[in-house]
Structure formats: structure tokens, C-alpha cells
Design an enzyme around this catalytic site. Sequence first.
Site, PDB file in Angstrom:
ATOM      1  N   ALA A  85       0.832  -1.207   0.000  1.00 51.13           N
ATOM      2  CA  ALA A  85       0.000   0.000   0.000  1.00 51.13           C
ATOM      3  C   ALA A  85       0.865   1.255   0.000  1.00 51.13           C
ATOM      4  O   ALA A  85       1.853   1.328   0.713  1.00 51.13           O
ATOM      5  CB  ALA A  85      -0.897   0.000   1.234  1.00 51.13           C
ATOM      6  N   THR A  86       0.505   2.207  -0.831  1.00 48.64           N
ATOM      7  CA  THR A  86       1.110   3.545  -0.853  1.00 48.64           C
ATOM      8  C   THR A  86       0.058   4.477  -1.428  1.00 48.64           C
ATOM      9  O   THR A  86      -0.838   4.015  -2.129  1.00 48.64           O
ATOM     10  CB  THR A  86       2.335   3.599  -1.780  1.00 48.64           C
ATOM     11  OG1 THR A  86       1.926   3.230  -3.099  1.00 48.64           O
ATOM     12  CG2 THR A  86       3.405   2.616  -1.372  1.00 48.64           C
ATOM     13  N   THR A  87       0.034   5.743  -1.220  1.00 49.00           N
ATOM     14  CA  THR A  87       0.950   6.684  -0.590  1.00 49.00           C
ATOM     15  C   THR A  87       0.157   7.452   0.468  1.00 49.00           C
ATOM     16  O   THR A  87      -1.035   7.685   0.272  1.00 49.00           O
ATOM     17  CB  THR A  87       1.500   7.662  -1.664  1.00 49.00           C
ATOM     18  OG1 THR A  87       2.239   6.912  -2.643  1.00 49.00           O
ATOM     19  CG2 THR A  87       2.407   8.728  -1.073  1.00 49.00           C
TER      20      THR A  87
END
Length: 279
Positions: A53-55
Site C-alpha cells: 500500500a502507498t501513498t
Amino acid sequence: MAAAFDPSGRLPDLFTSAGTSSFSAFLSMAAPELLPGRRPLPPGTAADLTPHATTIVAIAAAGGVVMAGDRRATMGNLIAQRDIEKVYPADAYSLVGMAGAAGIGIELIRLFQVELEHYEKIEGAMLSLDGKANRLAAMVRGNLGAAMQGLAVVPMFAGFDLAANDPVKAGRIFSFDVTGGPYEETGYDAVGSGSLFAKSALKKRFRVGLSVDDAMRLAVEALYDAADDDTATGGPDLTRRIYPVVMTVTAEGTHRLTEAETAAIAENVVAGRMENPGG
């Protein structure tokens, strides 16, 4: 060492004796295998086995903090999920977001929420904001073994400091490294694969004393810029009506913007970029 099973059905002494105000410390004695990062892993890297997961971005505003996260999770070159949520309330006056191995990150956040609630029930008072950041740092440090095998989680923590002398400057932001080092940030910060682009956008537009409304738009703008250059970051998806998660924390507590509120901000940002793609 885990608490021994009692065939009589009685709870082990560990559960009935006066203990620590730290739930994670209790769990490390009662059932350490349940803690993130404590499960034995086979040799090698596991980075490609789980969504990442990002951001996440956080911005200090007048009287609080805004935190926002995009909705994309990836596994290598594939989009694993388009609507994952990465920003959560930690307690009544703080927020936490995560980048990295999604499953471990979500588990870490849930444990952190229980940690703060457990402390408040045992001690009858909230931890200080610095105390909360230090507790989260210890949890991140506990995941170091898994992080060395590619399952790293890097959180972001922000809150409203009830002990601050000036409520206008009470919003504080903390970042962490993979070893659990906590660092207080000034003004704004970003974490995740798109953080380089998000921070570049924030650097140009951030001003001390931003209103919460202006900070919310700036957060969505920064995520838009991150998605423009980072394939692992998802921008506002107007077709599927998937928008960033945007939360605020002020003297009134934490608040998550409704989908309609976030949609209005995202649509305004996209409309602005139609006229000026570079922002």
C-alpha cells in the site's frame, strides 16, 4: 513464552494478575505468536506475496492535521486492490496511516488502536502524543525481522496535542523508519512509493497557517501528483467513484470526510488539472 493451557478451564495467572498498561507487552507474554513480525518465516524474501500500500500524506494546518491516503494496493506490476483504506483514527485525537505490506500494516494499526484503548482503560487517562508515537515505534521495531524479508510496514502518525500551549499549533506529525525510529516532522510529510513526488508538490504549495479546508485540497493535490509519476499510487478514479481517504484531527477530535465531500474536492482538483496539467 505463551501462557500454558489449563485443562480445568481456568484462566492462567497471567490473565488475572495486575499487569502492564501496554497491551502489546501483555500479548508478548501471553501469546507472542500473535504479534506482527513474531511469526517464523522461511528463508528468502516474501515481498511479492502480499499487496503493498502507498501513498500517505499529512499536513499541519491551523488548529489540527489533515492526513490522506490513496486507494491503490499493488503486487509487483499488478493492481491488487483499487479501494484499500490506509488511513484510520488511532484514538479520539490521533490518526495513523500505513505504507508497505498491507496485511501486516492493517494488523499493526488494529493492534495500535487496542494498545491506546487498553492504556486509557488501565490508567484512566490518555497517553501523551509523544507517548503514543513511542508505542507505535516499538511495534514497528517488533516487525523488523519480517521487514528484512521484504514485509516492511512504515506508518505515519499525527495528532492534536491536548497539552500544547497554542491550540493553533497543536497539530503534530511523526514519521518512522523501518527499524522503529520516530521522527517529528515540521509542516508536512509523505510516506510510500509516491512520497518523493507528493513531498515535492507539498514543498511548493505548503504555507504555515493553512486552513483545514486548504490543507485537505492540498493533500488531494499531492496525491494526484504522486499518482501522475508513481504507478503504485492511485489517483482519483472518477469512473469508479473511488477517491482518497481524507481525515482530519482537531480540538473536536478525528473526522473522516464523507464520500461526497471527498468527491467534491477530487473533482475540483481534476478540473483544475484539465486547465493546468502541471498544477
